[in-house]
Write a protein that holds these residues in place. Structure first.
Motif, PDB file in Angstrom:
ATOM      1  N   VAL A   1     -12.480   7.601  -9.120  1.00  0.00           N
ATOM      2  CA  VAL A   1     -13.195   7.342  -7.866  1.00  0.00           C
ATOM      3  C   VAL A   1     -12.615   6.122  -7.159  1.00  0.00           C
ATOM      4  O   VAL A   1     -12.393   6.128  -5.938  1.00  0.00           O
ATOM      5  CB  VAL A   1     -14.704   7.162  -8.139  1.00  0.00           C
ATOM      6  N   GLN A   2     -12.357   5.044  -7.898  1.00  0.00           N
ATOM      7  CA  GLN A   2     -11.830   3.827  -7.283  1.00  0.00           C
ATOM      8  C   GLN A   2     -10.412   4.027  -6.758  1.00  0.00           C
ATOM      9  O   GLN A   2     -10.072   3.557  -5.669  1.00  0.00           O
ATOM     10  CB  GLN A   2     -11.864   2.681  -8.297  1.00  0.00           C
ATOM     11  N   VAL A   3      -9.567   4.738  -7.514  1.00  0.00           N
ATOM     12  CA  VAL A   3      -8.210   5.015  -7.027  1.00  0.00           C
ATOM     13  C   VAL A   3      -8.266   5.892  -5.783  1.00  0.00           C
ATOM     14  O   VAL A   3      -7.523   5.670  -4.811  1.00  0.00           O
ATOM     15  CB  VAL A   3      -7.373   5.672  -8.135  1.00  0.00           C
ATOM     16  N   HIS A   4      -9.174   6.883  -5.792  1.00  0.00           N
ATOM     17  CA  HIS A   4      -9.326   7.737  -4.615  1.00  0.00           C
ATOM     18  C   HIS A   4      -9.759   6.911  -3.410  1.00  0.00           C
ATOM     19  O   HIS A   4      -9.285   7.125  -2.282  1.00  0.00           O
ATOM     20  CB  HIS A   4     -10.359   8.833  -4.911  1.00  0.00           C
ATOM     21  N   ALA A   5     -10.668   5.941  -3.599  1.00  0.00           N
ATOM     22  CA  ALA A   5     -11.121   5.086  -2.499  1.00  0.00           C
ATOM     23  C   ALA A   5      -9.961   4.269  -1.942  1.00  0.00           C
ATOM     24  O   ALA A   5      -9.831   4.101  -0.725  1.00  0.00           O
ATOM     25  CB  ALA A   5     -12.243   4.170  -2.977  1.00  0.00           C
ATOM     26  N   MET A   6      -9.107   3.748  -2.823  1.00  0.00           N
ATOM     27  CA  MET A   6      -7.944   2.986  -2.351  1.00  0.00           C
ATOM     28  C   MET A   6      -7.006   3.857  -1.535  1.00  0.00           C
ATOM     29  O   MET A   6      -6.512   3.455  -0.472  1.00  0.00           O
ATOM     30  CB  MET A   6      -7.184   2.394  -3.543  1.00  0.00           C
ATOM     31  N   LEU A   7      -6.754   5.064  -2.028  1.00  0.00           N
ATOM     32  CA  LEU A   7      -5.852   5.961  -1.300  1.00  0.00           C
ATOM     33  C   LEU A   7      -6.438   6.356   0.050  1.00  0.00           C
ATOM     34  O   LEU A   7      -5.712   6.447   1.049  1.00  0.00           O
ATOM     35  CB  LEU A   7      -5.568   7.205  -2.145  1.00  0.00           C
ATOM     36  N   GLN A   8      -7.746   6.567   0.118  1.00  0.00           N
ATOM     37  CA  GLN A   8      -8.382   6.881   1.396  1.00  0.00           C
ATOM     38  C   GLN A   8      -8.261   5.713   2.364  1.00  0.00           C
ATOM     39  O   GLN A   8      -8.017   5.904   3.561  1.00  0.00           O
ATOM     40  CB  GLN A   8      -9.866   7.222   1.179  1.00  0.00           C
ATOM     41  N   SER A   9      -8.420   4.489   1.854  1.00  0.00           N
ATOM     42  CA  SER A   9      -8.265   3.321   2.716  1.00  0.00           C
ATOM     43  C   SER A   9      -6.850   3.210   3.253  1.00  0.00           C
ATOM     44  O   SER A   9      -6.629   2.858   4.407  1.00  0.00           O
ATOM     45  CB  SER A   9      -8.629   2.043   1.946  1.00  0.00           C
ATOM     46  N   LEU A  10      -5.858   3.515   2.412  1.00  0.00           N
ATOM     47  CA  LEU A  10      -4.470   3.471   2.861  1.00  0.00           C
ATOM     48  C   LEU A  10      -4.190   4.517   3.927  1.00  0.00           C
ATOM     49  O   LEU A  10      -3.459   4.274   4.878  1.00  0.00           O
ATOM     50  CB  LEU A  10      -3.528   3.670   1.668  1.00  0.00           C
TER      51      LEU A  10
ATOM     52  N   GLU B   1       8.175 -11.456  11.688  1.00  0.00           N
ATOM     53  CA  GLU B   1       8.078 -12.098  10.377  1.00  0.00           C
ATOM     54  C   GLU B   1       6.641 -12.081   9.868  1.00  0.00           C
ATOM     55  O   GLU B   1       6.400 -11.872   8.673  1.00  0.00           O
ATOM     56  CB  GLU B   1       8.601 -13.532  10.465  1.00  0.00           C
ATOM     57  N   GLU B   2       5.681 -12.316  10.784  1.00  0.00           N
ATOM     58  CA  GLU B   2       4.281 -12.292  10.380  1.00  0.00           C
ATOM     59  C   GLU B   2       3.864 -10.892   9.952  1.00  0.00           C
ATOM     60  O   GLU B   2       3.116 -10.719   8.980  1.00  0.00           O
ATOM     61  CB  GLU B   2       3.406 -12.772  11.540  1.00  0.00           C
ATOM     62  N   ARG B   3       4.371  -9.884  10.688  1.00  0.00           N
ATOM     63  CA  ARG B   3       4.049  -8.497  10.304  1.00  0.00           C
ATOM     64  C   ARG B   3       4.606  -8.172   8.925  1.00  0.00           C
ATOM     65  O   ARG B   3       3.915  -7.568   8.087  1.00  0.00           O
ATOM     66  CB  ARG B   3       4.620  -7.529  11.339  1.00  0.00           C
ATOM     67  N   LEU B   4       5.848  -8.578   8.676  1.00  0.00           N
ATOM     68  CA  LEU B   4       6.446  -8.322   7.363  1.00  0.00           C
ATOM     69  C   LEU B   4       5.710  -9.089   6.266  1.00  0.00           C
ATOM     70  O   LEU B   4       5.521  -8.572   5.161  1.00  0.00           O
ATOM     71  CB  LEU B   4       7.926  -8.719   7.387  1.00  0.00           C
ATOM     72  N   ARG B   5       5.289 -10.344   6.586  1.00  0.00           N
ATOM     73  CA  ARG B   5       4.561 -11.123   5.586  1.00  0.00           C
ATOM     74  C   ARG B   5       3.234 -10.463   5.246  1.00  0.00           C
ATOM     75  O   ARG B   5       2.853 -10.361   4.072  1.00  0.00           O
ATOM     76  CB  ARG B   5       4.319 -12.542   6.105  1.00  0.00           C
ATOM     77  N   ARG B   6       2.521 -10.011   6.287  1.00  0.00           N
ATOM     78  CA  ARG B   6       1.244  -9.354   6.037  1.00  0.00           C
ATOM     79  C   ARG B   6       1.436  -8.049   5.272  1.00  0.00           C
ATOM     80  O   ARG B   6       0.632  -7.724   4.384  1.00  0.00           O
ATOM     81  CB  ARG B   6       0.538  -9.077   7.365  1.00  0.00           C
ATOM     82  N   ALA B   7       2.492  -7.304   5.628  1.00  0.00           N
ATOM     83  CA  ALA B   7       2.753  -6.068   4.894  1.00  0.00           C
ATOM     84  C   ALA B   7       3.046  -6.358   3.430  1.00  0.00           C
ATOM     85  O   ALA B   7       2.586  -5.639   2.535  1.00  0.00           O
ATOM     86  CB  ALA B   7       3.922  -5.310   5.535  1.00  0.00           C
ATOM     87  N   SER B   8       3.807  -7.438   3.179  1.00  0.00           N
ATOM     88  CA  SER B   8       4.100  -7.806   1.794  1.00  0.00           C
ATOM     89  C   SER B   8       2.831  -8.210   1.056  1.00  0.00           C
ATOM     90  O   SER B   8       2.622  -7.823  -0.103  1.00  0.00           O
ATOM     91  CB  SER B   8       5.115  -8.956   1.779  1.00  0.00           C
ATOM     92  N   GLU B   9       1.968  -8.991   1.738  1.00  0.00           N
ATOM     93  CA  GLU B   9       0.712  -9.389   1.107  1.00  0.00           C
ATOM     94  C   GLU B   9      -0.185  -8.183   0.834  1.00  0.00           C
ATOM     95  O   GLU B   9      -0.840  -8.111  -0.213  1.00  0.00           O
ATOM     96  CB  GLU B   9      -0.017 -10.394   1.998  1.00  0.00           C
ATOM     97  N   GLU B  10      -0.192  -7.230   1.776  1.00  0.00           N
ATOM     98  CA  GLU B  10      -1.000  -6.028   1.556  1.00  0.00           C
ATOM     99  C   GLU B  10      -0.484  -5.228   0.363  1.00  0.00           C
ATOM    100  O   GLU B  10      -1.267  -4.707  -0.435  1.00  0.00           O
ATOM    101  CB  GLU B  10      -0.993  -5.165   2.813  1.00  0.00           C
ATOM    102  N   ARG B  11       0.855  -5.135   0.246  1.00  0.00           N
ATOM    103  CA  ARG B  11       1.412  -4.421  -0.915  1.00  0.00           C
ATOM    104  C   ARG B  11       1.035  -5.121  -2.224  1.00  0.00           C
ATOM    105  O   ARG B  11       0.710  -4.461  -3.217  1.00  0.00           O
ATOM    106  CB  ARG B  11       2.935  -4.308  -0.777  1.00  0.00           C
ATOM    107  N   LEU B  12       1.090  -6.462  -2.205  1.00  0.00           N
ATOM    108  CA  LEU B  12       0.700  -7.199  -3.413  1.00  0.00           C
ATOM    109  C   LEU B  12      -0.777  -6.993  -3.731  1.00  0.00           C
ATOM    110  O   LEU B  12      -1.162  -6.844  -4.901  1.00  0.00           O
ATOM    111  CB  LEU B  12       1.003  -8.684  -3.233  1.00  0.00           C
ATOM    112  N   ASP B  13      -1.625  -7.007  -2.682  1.00  0.00           N
ATOM    113  CA  ASP B  13      -3.058  -6.783  -2.904  1.00  0.00           C
ATOM    114  C   ASP B  13      -3.308  -5.398  -3.494  1.00  0.00           C
ATOM    115  O   ASP B  13      -4.113  -5.233  -4.424  1.00  0.00           O
ATOM    116  CB  ASP B  13      -3.827  -6.916  -1.585  1.00  0.00           C
ATOM    117  N   ILE B  14      -2.623  -4.387  -2.952  1.00  0.00           N
ATOM    118  CA  ILE B  14      -2.789  -3.024  -3.462  1.00  0.00           C
ATOM    119  C   ILE B  14      -2.312  -2.935  -4.907  1.00  0.00           C
ATOM    120  O   ILE B  14      -2.958  -2.317  -5.762  1.00  0.00           O
ATOM    121  CB  ILE B  14      -2.017  -2.031  -2.567  1.00  0.00           C
TER     122      ILE B  14
END
Length: 387
Positions: A232-241, A170-183
């Motif tokens: 540049v910023q979108v590319h940085a996000m994709l590289q981080s992912l 549940e914690e993994r799913l919650r963190r994944a959901s939060e990461e998706r929202l952050d992205i």
């Protein structure tokens, strides 16, 4: 269900010991009836029943008790005829409720020590033998209780392990959901801000292309710079992912401490942005700094999108425990400010950012006209360092 190999081996071992012990007891004792084929059949039935002791423990216990009782009633003597009963009891007692199982030894004690002699006309056991059997039965019950406690401890450990695994999932799913929202928030803030300024600048360029081409060129240059920065910023996000959260960003994130740089793009788009800073200016925790900067950017994006005004005021107030950001324009708005074109998520995204850090955000028309966004973000060091 076929018997387990371990149960088959145990049944054979018990059968051999029971048969050999009964033969030895018959030779050295004085049984009322010599061993015959029926005696060995009863010993075999009691031992063979142990093959299914895990599948049907109550039935197996009843069969072994019946075989032992029949063996004694025929007068074959004592011997190790009770060994299958012991194994069956130690299998059934830890699995079933205590009250009926732990009542069996006293009942069997009375039945076998006094009931069988009464039925067969044999002598009753001496007091020393009765006391010894009672102590042996108490030991048997104690062993059954130890096995029960061990089984319950193992079951509890397994339950706790399953619960920990469930909580971890549940914690993994919650963190994944939060990461998706952050992205999603980051992409919205980067693209919406850049594209809104590009849209404003392109409109300016089209209007001035014929009459004032030099200013149209400035607008086109701003469009080029804004689109390049967004890529540049979108590319940085994709590289981080792709590489993981440890990958350093290709460009530094926006900071509320560099307010002029933060509002530069809105000014390039033709919006007159006045800025004021009050309080003790200092580096902020990374998460609070980024949230405040994104709220300013999104608010100015909403001015460019929806307001009829070309002026805005940005105020940043540093408190001892929080930073407050306020963005005002004199409106009125064409569409609900921050709703985004076609019902986007501007104000919703800003509110989520503030609340995620324990803060608050209010956005709406001012009593004297215009529109105001006011956010308060606590300065907590949890999970963030200073920017």
């Amino acid at each position: 269900m076929p018997p387990r190999p371990g149960d088959a081996l145990a049944a054979v071992a018990v059968g051999v010991v029971s048969a050999a012990g009964s033969v030895g007891a018959a030779r050295h004792g004085n049984p009322a009836h010599p061993l015959d084929a029926a005696a060995f059949v009863l010993l075999a039935v009691g031992s063979a029943a142990l093959l299914w002791r895990r599948v049907a423990p109550v039935t197996v216990l009843a069969v072994t008790l019946a075989a032992a009782l029949a063996y004694l009633l025929r007068g074959y003597g004592i011997g190790p005829v009770f060994l299958p009963v012991v194994v069956a009891f130690l299998t059934a007692a830890p699995r079933l409720p205590r009250w009926p199982m732990y009542a069996l030894p006293p009942i069997g004690y009375v039945l076998f020590l006094w009931g069988v002699p009464w039925a067969t006309g044999r002598e009753y056991p001496p007091v020393s033998a009765a006391v010894g059997v009672a102590a042996w039965l108490l030991t048997l019950v104690a062993v059954a209780e130890v096995i029960r406690q061990r089984r319950e401890a193992i079951r509890a450990r397994r339950q706790r392990a399953r619960e920990r695994a469930r909580v971890a999932e549940e914690e993994r799913l919650r963190r994944a959901s939060e990461e998706r929202l952050d992205i999603a928030r980051e992409l919205h803030d980067v693209l919406a801000h850049s594209l809104s300024m590009i849209n404003v600048q392109s409109g300016v360029a089209l209007e001035l292309l014929d009459s004032r081409p030099e200013q149209a060129g400035v607008a086109l240059a701003s469009i080029k710079e804004a689109s390049r920065d967004a890529l540049v910023q979108v590319h940085a996000m994709l590289q981080s992912l792709r590489r993981g959260a440890e990958t350093p960003p290709l460009t530094p994130p926006p900071s509320i401490t560099d307010l002029d740089r933060l509002v530069a793009r809105a000014r390039d788009a033709g919006i007159e942005v006045a800025t004021t800073v009050s309080g003790d200016t200092r580096p902020l925790p990374t998460a609070a700094d980024l949230a405040a900067a994104r709220i300013v950017q999104e608010s100015l994006t909403n001015v460019a999108r929806h307001s009829t005004q070309t002026a805005a005021r940005v105020s940043v107030r540093y408190r001892s425990d929080a930073v407050e950001v306020q963005v005002d324009d004199d409106g009125p708005a064409h569409a609900p400010p921050g709703s985004g074109a076609g019902g986007g998520s501007g104000i919703a995204g800003m509110t989520e950012r503030a609340r995620a850090l324990g803060g608050s955000l209010a956005a709406g028309p001012r009593p004297d006209g215009g529109f105001r966004v006011l956010a308060r973000i606590p300065l907590s060091d949890t999970g963030s360092g200073a920017s």
